[in-house]
Design an enzyme around this catalytic site. Structure first.
Site, PDB file in Angstrom:
ATOM      1  N   LYS A   1       0.854  -1.195   0.000  1.00  0.00           N
ATOM      2  CA  LYS A   1       0.000   0.000   0.000  1.00  0.00           C
ATOM      3  C   LYS A   1       0.882   1.233   0.000  1.00  0.00           C
ATOM      4  O   LYS A   1       1.653   1.462   0.933  1.00  0.00           O
ATOM      5  CB  LYS A   1      -0.896  -0.018   1.242  1.00  0.00           C
TER       6      LYS A   1
ATOM      7  N   LYS B   1      -2.019  -1.530  -3.994  1.00  0.00           N
ATOM      8  CA  LYS B   1      -2.943  -0.403  -3.918  1.00  0.00           C
ATOM      9  C   LYS B   1      -2.180   0.897  -3.948  1.00  0.00           C
ATOM     10  O   LYS B   1      -1.195   0.999  -3.214  1.00  0.00           O
ATOM     11  CB  LYS B   1      -3.713  -0.531  -2.595  1.00  0.00           C
TER      12      LYS B   1
HETATM   13  C1  PBG Z   1      -7.565   3.045   5.574  1.00  0.00           C
HETATM   14  C2  PBG Z   1      -7.792   2.850   4.121  1.00  0.00           C
HETATM   15  C3  PBG Z   1      -7.608   3.787   3.093  1.00  0.00           C
HETATM   16  C4  PBG Z   1      -8.099   3.193   1.928  1.00  0.00           C
HETATM   17  C5  PBG Z   1      -8.506   1.906   2.264  1.00  0.00           C
HETATM   18  N1  PBG Z   1      -8.285   1.703   3.628  1.00  0.00           N
HETATM   19  C6  PBG Z   1      -7.182   5.201   3.100  1.00  0.00           C
HETATM   20  C7  PBG Z   1      -5.897   5.643   3.647  1.00  0.00           C
HETATM   21  O1  PBG Z   1      -4.922   4.900   3.807  1.00  0.00           O
HETATM   22  O2  PBG Z   1      -5.863   6.829   3.961  1.00  0.00           O
HETATM   23  C8  PBG Z   1      -8.157   3.857   0.583  1.00  0.00           C
HETATM   24  C9  PBG Z   1      -9.262   3.442  -0.302  1.00  0.00           C
HETATM   25  C10 PBG Z   1      -9.564   4.366  -1.424  1.00  0.00           C
HETATM   26  O3  PBG Z   1      -8.976   5.453  -1.600  1.00  0.00           O
HETATM   27  O4  PBG Z   1     -10.451   4.011  -2.193  1.00  0.00           O
HETATM   28  N2  PBG Z   1      -6.359   2.749   6.099  1.00  0.00           N
END
Ligand code: PBG
Length: 339
Positions: free
Chosen positions: A205, A262
């Site tokens: 991520k 992601k």
């Molecule tokens: C929370 C989380 C996030 C997303 C999924 N789980 C946001 C972040 O890390 O701030 C992003 C999903 C999206 O943008 O569609 N930790």
């Protein structure tokens, strides 16, 4: 001239639409799309689903509208969901003893969904603290507020994952990016008698700007007077593919069943490498900013929305993703049929 071109005539194969279709090598299927859901507890005070800015067709649901939405989605062929729950109250999570978090609200939503739909609907649940903490970070802060404490956060994530699994979640999906959480969560699941619960790791991520619209939907942006203003100390630097591969290998070794990259399109190279190097099912998250970008351009008449979404899914499939998490899943069957 004709001779020189004979071996290079690619257009010949594109002329007949039936043949051209038959020769496709990467076609996304509706049954590999997973739909995200946001649900707020009733204590938040809204009685109707609230539209999420930028994400057409996506709502912050109430407990009742969530069930209705899933029912409608099942009719549209959606069988996979990813739930983002919100607590009834935020917790002060900075320094000192382990804070108390409200994981029960989300556990209650999970129980209702599974009681109603059972095995017809595969329910994955996001595990993170960002919508639980008063400061919006994905974990517990030190007293000084300058660092997210790794192990104190992992203890809470393991407790949340066990609670969600006991409530009936088919899959828990930690998105926090702490070190060692996959191992700790697997142990907590097994310890709670949930050996069958799938663990999907947001292993790769990135610290991305493409999460903007999501943070509004989940009320999870870092806020207040903080020394730590962003998530750069726990999410992966977009410029560091080596860190990404290390995380992927580590989470596979710690026992993740499904791994995720992601965001999607900006990281296709990383996804393709992960798929080639690590023999696990790979998911990819077409995040809120990617989805919203297409929707906004479509609204301005600058591109055809459905075709552009399908093109994105095609690219993600071509790069090797088995599972695609996308806000467009509920339109997926319709869009793919009209392709
Ligand atoms: C929370 C989380 C996030 C997303 C999924 N789980 C946001 C972040 O890390 O701030 C992003 C999903 C999206 O943008 O569609 N930790």
């Amino acid at each position: 001239m004709a001779d020189l071109r004979a071996g290079l005539n690619q257009r010949r194969l594109r002329l007949n639409p039936a043949l051209s279709r038959a020769l496709r090598s990467s076609v996304p299927r509706a049954d590999q799309l997973m739909q995200p859901y946001f649900v707020a507890p009733l204590s938040e005070g809204h009685r109707e689903p609230l539209a999420v800015p930028g994400l057409t067709g996506v709502y912050r649901e109430t407990p009742d509208s969530l069930l209705k939405r899933i029912e409608g989605d099942l009719e549209r062929g959606v069988r996979l969901g990813l739930l983002f729950g919100m607590p009834a109250r935020k917790s002060q999570a900075q320094g000192g003893a382990d804070p108390r978090f409200d994981f029960d609200s989300t556990a209650g939503q999970i129980r209702r969904v599974k009681e109603r739909f059972g095995a017809d609907f595969f329910l994955a649940v996001d595990v993170c603290l960002c919508s639980h903490t008063d400061h919006g970070h994905c974990g517990v802060l030190t007293l000084e507020g300058d660092h997210v404490e790794n192990d104190a956060t992992v203890r809470q994530l393991a407790a949340a994952a066990a609670a969600y699994a006991q409530a009936g979640a088919d899959c828990v999906a930690p998105s926090d990016m702490m070190d060692g959480r996959i191992k700790a969560i697997r142990a907590a699941l097994d310890g709670a008698g949930r050996e069958q619960t799938i663990l999907m790791s947001y292993a790769v991520k990135f610290h991305s700007r493409f999460y903007g619209p999501f943070r509004v939907a989940a009320d999870s942006a870092p806020k207040g007077e903080l020394k730590l203003t962003d998530r750069a100390t726990y999410q992966i630097d977009p410029a560091n593919a080596r860190d990404a591969m290390a995380c992927a290998r580590r989470d596979a070794a710690e026992g993740a069943d499904i791994l995720m990259v992601k965001p999607g399109l900006p990281y296709l190279d990383v996804l393709a490498r992960c798929v080639a190097e690590i023999e696990k099912p790979w998911a990819v998250y077409e995040v809120s900013g990617e989805y919203a970008a297409i929707e906004l351009m479509a609204r301005e008449g600058l591109m055809k929305g459905p075709e552009a979404h399908v093109e994105s899914w095609t690219a993600l499939t071509r790069a090797g993703a088995s599972l695609i998490i996308t806000y467009g899943a509920r339109q997926g069957r319709e869009w793919l049929e009209n392709l």
